[in-house]
Design an enzyme around this catalytic site. Structure first.
Site, PDB file in Angstrom:
ATOM      1  N   CYS A   1      -3.116   4.395   8.284  1.00  0.00           N
ATOM      2  CA  CYS A   1      -3.289   4.054   9.689  1.00  0.00           C
ATOM      3  C   CYS A   1      -2.175   4.639  10.553  1.00  0.00           C
ATOM      4  CB  CYS A   1      -3.294   2.533   9.865  1.00  0.00           C
ATOM      5  SG  CYS A   1      -4.261   1.713   8.624  1.00  0.00           S
TER       6      CYS A   1
ATOM      7  N   ASN B   1       0.805  -1.222   0.000  1.00  0.00           N
ATOM      8  CA  ASN B   1       0.000   0.000   0.000  1.00  0.00           C
ATOM      9  C   ASN B   1       0.837   1.271   0.000  1.00  0.00           C
ATOM     10  OD1 ASN B   1       0.260  -1.584   2.502  1.00  0.00           O
ATOM     11  ND2 ASN B   1      -0.418   0.266   3.528  1.00  0.00           N
TER      12      ASN B   1
ATOM     13  N   SER C   1     -10.935  -5.056   0.238  1.00  0.00           N
ATOM     14  CA  SER C   1     -11.637  -3.970   0.936  1.00  0.00           C
ATOM     15  C   SER C   1     -12.405  -3.140  -0.079  1.00  0.00           C
ATOM     16  CB  SER C   1     -10.607  -3.091   1.650  1.00  0.00           C
ATOM     17  OG  SER C   1     -11.233  -1.971   2.202  1.00  0.00           O
ATOM     18  N   ALA C   2     -13.660  -2.766   0.274  1.00  0.00           N
ATOM     19  CA  ALA C   2     -14.506  -2.030  -0.674  1.00  0.00           C
ATOM     20  C   ALA C   2     -14.054  -0.586  -0.886  1.00  0.00           C
ATOM     21  CB  ALA C   2     -15.950  -2.037  -0.176  1.00  0.00           C
ATOM     22  N   HIS C   3     -13.621   0.072   0.210  1.00  0.00           N
ATOM     23  CA  HIS C   3     -13.433   1.525   0.079  1.00  0.00           C
ATOM     24  C   HIS C   3     -12.191   1.927  -0.695  1.00  0.00           C
ATOM     25  CE1 HIS C   3     -10.400   2.524   3.330  1.00  0.00           C
ATOM     26  NE2 HIS C   3     -10.774   1.332   3.764  1.00  0.00           N
TER      27      HIS C   3
ATOM     28  N   GLN D   1      -4.765  -3.688  -2.437  1.00  0.00           N
ATOM     29  CA  GLN D   1      -4.260  -2.615  -3.308  1.00  0.00           C
ATOM     30  C   GLN D   1      -4.213  -2.992  -4.784  1.00  0.00           C
ATOM     31  OE1 GLN D   1      -3.922   0.465  -2.532  1.00  0.00           O
ATOM     32  NE2 GLN D   1      -4.076   0.331  -0.304  1.00  0.00           N
TER      33      GLN D   1
ATOM     34  N   THR E   1     -25.189  -9.614  11.712  1.00  0.00           N
ATOM     35  CA  THR E   1     -26.063  -9.315  10.573  1.00  0.00           C
ATOM     36  C   THR E   1     -25.230  -8.693   9.456  1.00  0.00           C
ATOM     37  OG1 THR E   1     -27.827  -8.907  12.145  1.00  0.00           O
ATOM     38  CG2 THR E   1     -28.166  -8.085   9.895  1.00  0.00           C
TER      39      THR E   1
HETATM   40  N1  PLP Z   1      -4.587  -4.180   3.570  1.00  0.00           N
HETATM   41  C1  PLP Z   1      -4.049  -3.193   2.855  1.00  0.00           C
HETATM   42  C2  PLP Z   1      -2.931  -3.495   1.916  1.00  0.00           C
HETATM   43  C3  PLP Z   1      -4.515  -1.884   2.989  1.00  0.00           C
HETATM   44  O1  PLP Z   1      -3.978  -0.909   2.264  1.00  0.00           O
HETATM   45  C4  PLP Z   1      -5.580  -1.644   3.891  1.00  0.00           C
HETATM   46  C5  PLP Z   1      -6.083  -0.266   4.100  1.00  0.00           C
HETATM   47  O2  PLP Z   1      -5.462   0.542   4.746  1.00  0.00           O
HETATM   48  C6  PLP Z   1      -6.125  -2.710   4.612  1.00  0.00           C
HETATM   49  C7  PLP Z   1      -5.605  -3.971   4.423  1.00  0.00           C
HETATM   50  C8  PLP Z   1      -7.266  -2.520   5.587  1.00  0.00           C
HETATM   51  O3  PLP Z   1      -8.468  -2.330   4.912  1.00  0.00           O
HETATM   52  P1  PLP Z   1      -9.776  -1.808   5.695  1.00  0.00           P
HETATM   53  O4  PLP Z   1      -9.636  -0.317   5.750  1.00  0.00           O
HETATM   54  O5  PLP Z   1     -10.921  -2.254   4.851  1.00  0.00           O
HETATM   55  O6  PLP Z   1      -9.785  -2.441   7.023  1.00  0.00           O
END
Ligand code: PLP
Length: 380
Positions: A326, A153, A201-203, A181, A239
């Site tokens: 993060c 990432n 991950s959706a977002h 990614q 749910t």
């Molecule tokens: N894995 C990778 C490589 C990511 O870039 C991220 C996002 O920061 C995640 C996992 C975590 O995803 P989520 O925000 O859906 O928990």
């Protein structure tokens, strides 16, 4: 409108999604309910599961919906550990040095509970050391899980996951590949990757935050609940979130159309990097010359402070990141860069720009226009 170059942290919602969401939230029934409202919600989930299965190239029955990739990653690690324990074996985890925090911290948690944890090193270019891994497996192949992400990432460096999975399979070791990614940025087939656990991950592709997928396949199909309840074959309680799930399914269908953006984004990224190096002496592009995602530039500026640069950019209306979202706001240098043996000061000076389908050259030009002065000011 700000210049948004932080797609690796979160992607904007695609056009049309807000209208769709309005109709989705009107279907408020519990998907477990048998009445018509519940059945409508269930249909949304079923349709999204079919869409996701088709896009990801896996059977729908192997898809589990989660609250995001952090949960999916933690669940994969947890399942592998619990499987070893169920066989009265000491859990042994082998994860790369550049995994997302959700994998690293899950593995460290289990280490504190008695599991063994070994880290797969990466080269200076940010690629996992495949030879190191193969040599290790030649003498010590008794692992509960090998976890290597598809692309990092922060650097965007693409990892040789198919070779990792092949090496692991030769010793019947389950594998986990975090595809967060690469989804939407590279042709992706879960079947071809072949890992036991694959996570999404959706977002990161324009869906809603709080929605993710864990896909499971192969002979080592081992899942132990992390969240208990009757839903999703009693393997993932709670749910389901029909709105988030349906939006993810719909975004995946739209992603097919964005594949054509790769060429122009690659050209823009390459031009941007060439200009950065020309305009700002002491520019270091992390992972340069290695196979990288076409949208990512992670760059260090000698003698500058990355947080200062980010603040300067923010004041000029440019959204970028210091690497993993993060850890932004923390002054610790990126663990990914440190694993690549990057100098600590350079790691601290680094800023990530990540583009997406709505990015234009004017966005990059705007960054170039303001960045020269910002870096000069921060260096002073
Ligand atoms: N894995 C990778 C490589 C990511 O870039 C991220 C996002 O920061 C995640 C996992 C975590 O995803 P989520 O925000 O859906 O928990």
């Amino acid at each position: 409108m700000p210049v948004y170059l932080d797609y690796n942290a979160s992607a904007p919602f695609p056009k049309g999604l807000s209208g769709e969401l309005e109709s989705l939230i009107s279907q408020y029934g519990n998907p477990a309910s048998l009445h018509s409202s519940g059945r409508s919600a269930r249909r949304l989930i079923n349709q999204a599961t079919e869409n996701a299965a088709a896009f990801l190239d896996i059977d729908a029955e192997f898809i589990y919906w989660t609250s995001g990739a952090s949960e999916a990653n933690s669940w994969a690690v947890h399942s592998a550990v619990e499987y070893a324990r169920s066989k009265n074996l000491k859990p042994r985890l082998l994860i790369s040095a550049i995994e997302h925090e959700s994998v690293q911290l899950a593995a460290k948690f289990h280490e504190a509970c008695g599991a063994e944890l070994k880290i797969i090193p990466v080269t200076k270019n940010g690629v996992i050391d495949l030879e190191w891994l193969k040599n290790l497996l030649a003498t010590d192949a008794n692992w509960s899980l090998i976890s290597v992400m598809h692309a990092n990432n922060e650097t965007g460096v693409v990892q040789p996951v198919e070779q990792v999975v092949a090496a692991a399979k030769a010793h019947l070791i389950p594998t986990h590949v975090d595809c967060v990614q690469t989804l939407g940025k590279m042709p992706l087939s879960v079947r071809k990757i072949g890992a036991t656990y694959t996570t999404f991950s959706a977002h990161k592709v324009g869906g809603l935050k709080g929605t993710g997928i864990l896909a499971i396949q192969g002979t080592g199909k081992i899942l132990t609940p992390l969240i208990h309840g009757k839903q999703q074959k009693s393997l993932r309680g709670g749910t389901e979130n029909p709105v988030g799930v349906a939006a993810f399914g719909s975004v995946l269908m739209q992603l097919k159309k964005t594949a054509g953006f790769a060429t122009s984004l690659t050209m823009m990224r390459n031009d941007f990097e060439a200009k950065l190096k020309k305009l700002i002496p002491g520019t270091i592009i992390h992972g340069e010359g290695t196979s990288r995602l076409y949208n990512t530039t992670f760059v260090g500026f000698e003698g500058a402070d990355g947080d200062g640069i980010l603040m300067g950019l923010d004041l000029e209306g440019v959204c970028a990141s210091s690497g993993s979202a993060c850890t932004s706001g923390s002054i610790d240098p990126s663990t990914v860069l440190l694993a690549m043996e990057c100098d600590k000061a350079i790691a601290r000076s680094s800023v990530r720009f990540s583009s997406g389908p709505t990015t234009t050259w004017a966005d990059y030009e705007q960054v170039l226009k303001v960045l020269v002065d910002i870096v000069a000011r921060v260096r002073k």
